[in-house]
Write a protein that holds these residues in place. Structure first.
Motif, PDB file in Angstrom:
ATOM      1  N   ASN A  80      41.384  49.485  24.294  1.00 25.47           N
ATOM      2  CA  ASN A  80      41.656  49.910  25.670  1.00 25.47           C
ATOM      3  C   ASN A  80      42.788  49.088  26.288  1.00 25.47           C
ATOM      4  N   ARG A  81      43.674  48.614  25.415  1.00 20.29           N
ATOM      5  CA  ARG A  81      44.864  47.869  25.830  1.00 20.29           C
ATOM      6  C   ARG A  81      44.491  46.594  26.598  1.00 20.29           C
ATOM      7  N   ASN A  82      43.448  45.931  26.111  1.00 22.53           N
ATOM      8  CA  ASN A  82      42.987  44.668  26.712  1.00 22.53           C
ATOM      9  C   ASN A  82      42.714  44.810  28.210  1.00 22.53           C
ATOM     10  N   ALA A  83      42.120  45.929  28.587  1.00 16.47           N
ATOM     11  CA  ALA A  83      41.767  46.152  29.992  1.00 16.47           C
ATOM     12  C   ALA A  83      40.733  45.132  30.450  1.00 16.47           C
ATOM     13  N   LEU A  84      40.754  44.843  31.736  1.00 13.57           N
ATOM     14  CA  LEU A  84      39.869  43.824  32.306  1.00 13.57           C
ATOM     15  C   LEU A  84      38.497  44.424  32.606  1.00 13.57           C
ATOM     16  N   SER A  85      37.746  44.641  31.552  1.00 14.42           N
ATOM     17  CA  SER A  85      36.369  45.120  31.691  1.00 14.42           C
ATOM     18  C   SER A  85      35.464  43.955  32.070  1.00 14.42           C
ATOM     19  N   THR A  86      34.261  44.265  32.536  1.00 14.33           N
ATOM     20  CA  THR A  86      33.314  43.205  32.877  1.00 14.33           C
ATOM     21  C   THR A  86      32.977  42.329  31.674  1.00 14.33           C
ATOM     22  N   PRO A  87      32.705  42.896  30.486  1.00 18.10           N
ATOM     23  CA  PRO A  87      32.436  42.025  29.331  1.00 18.10           C
ATOM     24  C   PRO A  87      33.616  41.128  28.970  1.00 18.10           C
TER      25      PRO A  87
ATOM     26  N   GLY B 172      45.400  45.940  32.939  1.00 18.36           N
ATOM     27  CA  GLY B 172      44.799  45.896  34.266  1.00 18.36           C
ATOM     28  C   GLY B 172      43.331  46.257  34.224  1.00 18.36           C
ATOM     29  N   ALA B 173      42.812  46.744  35.322  1.00 18.43           N
ATOM     30  CA  ALA B 173      41.389  47.077  35.415  1.00 18.43           C
ATOM     31  C   ALA B 173      41.011  48.150  34.401  1.00 18.43           C
ATOM     32  N   ASP B 174      39.781  48.082  33.922  1.00 15.96           N
ATOM     33  CA  ASP B 174      39.246  49.106  33.020  1.00 15.96           C
ATOM     34  C   ASP B 174      38.860  50.314  33.875  1.00 15.96           C
ATOM     35  N   LEU B 175      39.735  51.308  33.912  1.00 12.51           N
ATOM     36  CA  LEU B 175      39.523  52.436  34.821  1.00 12.51           C
ATOM     37  C   LEU B 175      38.366  53.333  34.380  1.00 12.51           C
ATOM     38  N   LYS B 176      38.059  53.379  33.089  1.00 16.94           N
ATOM     39  CA  LYS B 176      36.887  54.136  32.644  1.00 16.94           C
ATOM     40  C   LYS B 176      35.609  53.485  33.160  1.00 16.94           C
TER      41      LYS B 176
ATOM     42  N   ALA C 239      32.934  55.064  36.037  1.00 22.26           N
ATOM     43  CA  ALA C 239      31.492  55.129  35.783  1.00 22.26           C
ATOM     44  C   ALA C 239      30.690  54.357  36.818  1.00 22.26           C
ATOM     45  N   ALA C 240      31.330  53.369  37.461  1.00 22.21           N
ATOM     46  CA  ALA C 240      30.616  52.518  38.413  1.00 22.21           C
ATOM     47  C   ALA C 240      30.610  53.069  39.832  1.00 22.21           C
ATOM     48  N   TYR C 241      31.374  54.136  40.085  1.00 22.42           N
ATOM     49  CA  TYR C 241      31.462  54.649  41.450  1.00 22.42           C
ATOM     50  C   TYR C 241      30.096  54.976  42.051  1.00 22.42           C
ATOM     51  N   ALA C 242      29.181  55.468  41.236  1.00 18.20           N
ATOM     52  CA  ALA C 242      27.859  55.851  41.752  1.00 18.20           C
ATOM     53  C   ALA C 242      27.108  54.680  42.344  1.00 18.20           C
ATOM     54  N   SER C 243      27.421  53.455  41.846  1.00 19.72           N
ATOM     55  CA  SER C 243      26.708  52.266  42.333  1.00 19.72           C
ATOM     56  C   SER C 243      27.310  51.716  43.614  1.00 19.72           C
ATOM     57  N   GLY C 244      28.491  52.204  43.978  1.00 26.09           N
ATOM     58  CA  GLY C 244      29.144  51.728  45.196  1.00 26.09           C
ATOM     59  C   GLY C 244      29.911  50.443  45.017  1.00 26.09           C
ATOM     60  N   THR C 245      30.003  49.936  43.792  1.00 27.20           N
ATOM     61  CA  THR C 245      30.781  48.736  43.510  1.00 27.20           C
ATOM     62  C   THR C 245      31.716  49.047  42.335  1.00 27.20           C
ATOM     63  N   VAL C 246      32.738  48.220  42.190  1.00 26.03           N
ATOM     64  CA  VAL C 246      33.659  48.402  41.068  1.00 26.03           C
ATOM     65  C   VAL C 246      33.853  47.053  40.378  1.00 26.03           C
ATOM     66  N   PRO C 247      34.069  47.064  39.059  1.00 26.33           N
ATOM     67  CA  PRO C 247      34.204  45.798  38.319  1.00 26.33           C
ATOM     68  C   PRO C 247      35.428  44.990  38.695  1.00 26.33           C
ATOM     69  N   ALA C 248      36.393  45.626  39.367  1.00 24.10           N
ATOM     70  CA  ALA C 248      37.588  44.881  39.769  1.00 24.10           C
ATOM     71  C   ALA C 248      37.235  43.716  40.684  1.00 24.10           C
ATOM     72  N   GLY C 249      36.076  43.780  41.340  1.00 22.81           N
ATOM     73  CA  GLY C 249      35.662  42.685  42.211  1.00 22.81           C
ATOM     74  C   GLY C 249      35.516  41.369  41.479  1.00 22.81           C
ATOM     75  N   MET C 250      35.223  41.423  40.179  1.00 22.31           N
ATOM     76  CA  MET C 250      35.048  40.209  39.375  1.00 22.31           C
ATOM     77  C   MET C 250      36.386  39.558  39.043  1.00 22.31           C
ATOM     78  N   LEU C 251      37.463  40.314  39.173  1.00 23.53           N
ATOM     79  CA  LEU C 251      38.776  39.795  38.837  1.00 23.53           C
ATOM     80  C   LEU C 251      39.115  38.556  39.655  1.00 23.53           C
ATOM     81  N   GLY C 252      38.665  38.513  40.891  1.00 29.37           N
ATOM     82  CA  GLY C 252      38.930  37.347  41.736  1.00 29.37           C
ATOM     83  C   GLY C 252      38.393  36.067  41.129  1.00 29.37           C
ATOM     84  N   ASP C 253      37.208  36.135  40.523  1.00 38.44           N
ATOM     85  CA  ASP C 253      36.633  34.953  39.880  1.00 38.44           C
ATOM     86  C   ASP C 253      37.496  34.497  38.707  1.00 38.44           C
ATOM     87  N   VAL C 254      38.012  35.458  37.946  1.00 43.94           N
ATOM     88  CA  VAL C 254      38.853  35.128  36.794  1.00 43.94           C
ATOM     89  C   VAL C 254      40.158  34.483  37.254  1.00 43.94           C
ATOM     90  N   LEU C 255      40.813  35.083  38.240  1.00 44.09           N
ATOM     91  CA  LEU C 255      42.082  34.534  38.724  1.00 44.09           C
ATOM     92  C   LEU C 255      41.899  33.138  39.298  1.00 44.09           C
TER      93      LEU C 255
END
Length: 264
Positions: free
Chosen positions: A21-28, A61-65, A69-85
């Motif tokens: 997935n081109r080294n996308a920033l997934s949660t794992p 960048g962010a793992d858009l897939k 899939a996370a839209y139903a939960s009302g949160t997105v994994p991009a929020g974790m990116l701040g911790d990484v940066l």
């Protein structure tokens, strides 16, 4: 494993290894990157960290897939990116990004968070967020301190692609080199960085983050006291003695297991 870890001669290399997935920033992937960085910080034998990648793309960048899939939960994994940066930016040891291929969106935030970034001239970059209806919000914390303001406005608003040479011109990366010279350039920087005293490297990073002040005399007084403290520290005394005696410092000799009295 989505992030491979290897350590040699004081350098820990954290390699993004999710080419499917081109080294996308997934949660794992972000979780493993945080774990690898924390382990490198805790290991006294590690002097610096290199961020590397497998496959032709540094990070898309962010793992858009995963995001869709996370839209139903009302949160997105991009929020974790701040911790990484923040973890990369605040790492007490120097961090160098080796960028052999394209980087997009959140991947540029990761590059900007590193202290040094060396890219291939052929690598391409783009802040693509506006083209999918979002903005480069979180990554601005690390990107905007690096970029020239006019360049930031142009590239944030257009989403246009630019190459490694332009990335170096605007401050996103430290240097852009021909692709066949990238590894040699990274090795040269690593060889220089590991010669620094561990405590002094941490102190130098803090110095680079000092906020601007309008009271010059007070700033000079604070910095003079800081300089004195480092000269009187164990590392400072060892460094001065090694220079006087024309020998390696203990922290450099330790990299190869050489005696500290070996001249070099």
């Amino acid at each position: 494993m989505l992030v491979r870890v290897a350590t040699a001669r004081g350098v820990t290399t954290l390699t993004l290894d999710s080419p499917h997935n081109r080294n996308a920033l997934s949660t794992p992937l972000m979780t493993q990157l945080l774990d690898g960085l924390a382990a490198a910080v805790a290991d006294e034998a590690v002097r610096m960290v290199v961020l590397d990648h497998t496959g032709p793309v540094f990070c898309s960048g962010a793992d858009l897939k995963e995001t869709a899939a996370a839209y139903a939960s009302g949160t997105v994994p991009a929020g974790m990116l701040g911790d990484v940066l923040a973890a990369v930016w605040e790492c007490p040891k120097p961090v160098l990004a080796r960028v052999a291929g394209p980087a997009r969106a959140g991947g540029l935030g990761l590059i900007a968070a590193a202290d040094l970034a060396i890219c291939a001239e052929e690598a391409t970059f783009a802040f693509t967020e506006v083209r999918i209806g979002v903005i480069p919000a979180v990554i601005s914390a690390t990107v905007l301190p690096r970029l020239h303001p006019r360049a930031a406005a142009e590239l944030y608003l257009t989403g246009d692609t630019f190459d490694g040479r332009r990335a170096a011109e605007i401050g996103l990366v430290t240097a852009a080199v021909p692709a066949d010279g990238l590894d040699a350039a990274v090795e040269r920087y690593c060889a220089s960085l590991v010669r620094g005293a561990p405590g002094a490297l941490t102190g130098a990073k803090l110095l680079l983050r000092r906020p601007a002040t309008t009271d010059l005399r007070a700033e000079i007084a604070d910095l003079a006291a800081l300089s004195t403290a480092y000269f009187l520290s164990d590392e400072g005394r060892e460094g001065v003695a090694a220079f006087r005696d024309k020998r390696l410092t203990r922290w450099v000799a330790a990299l190869d297991g050489a005696p500290a009295d070996h001249a070099g």
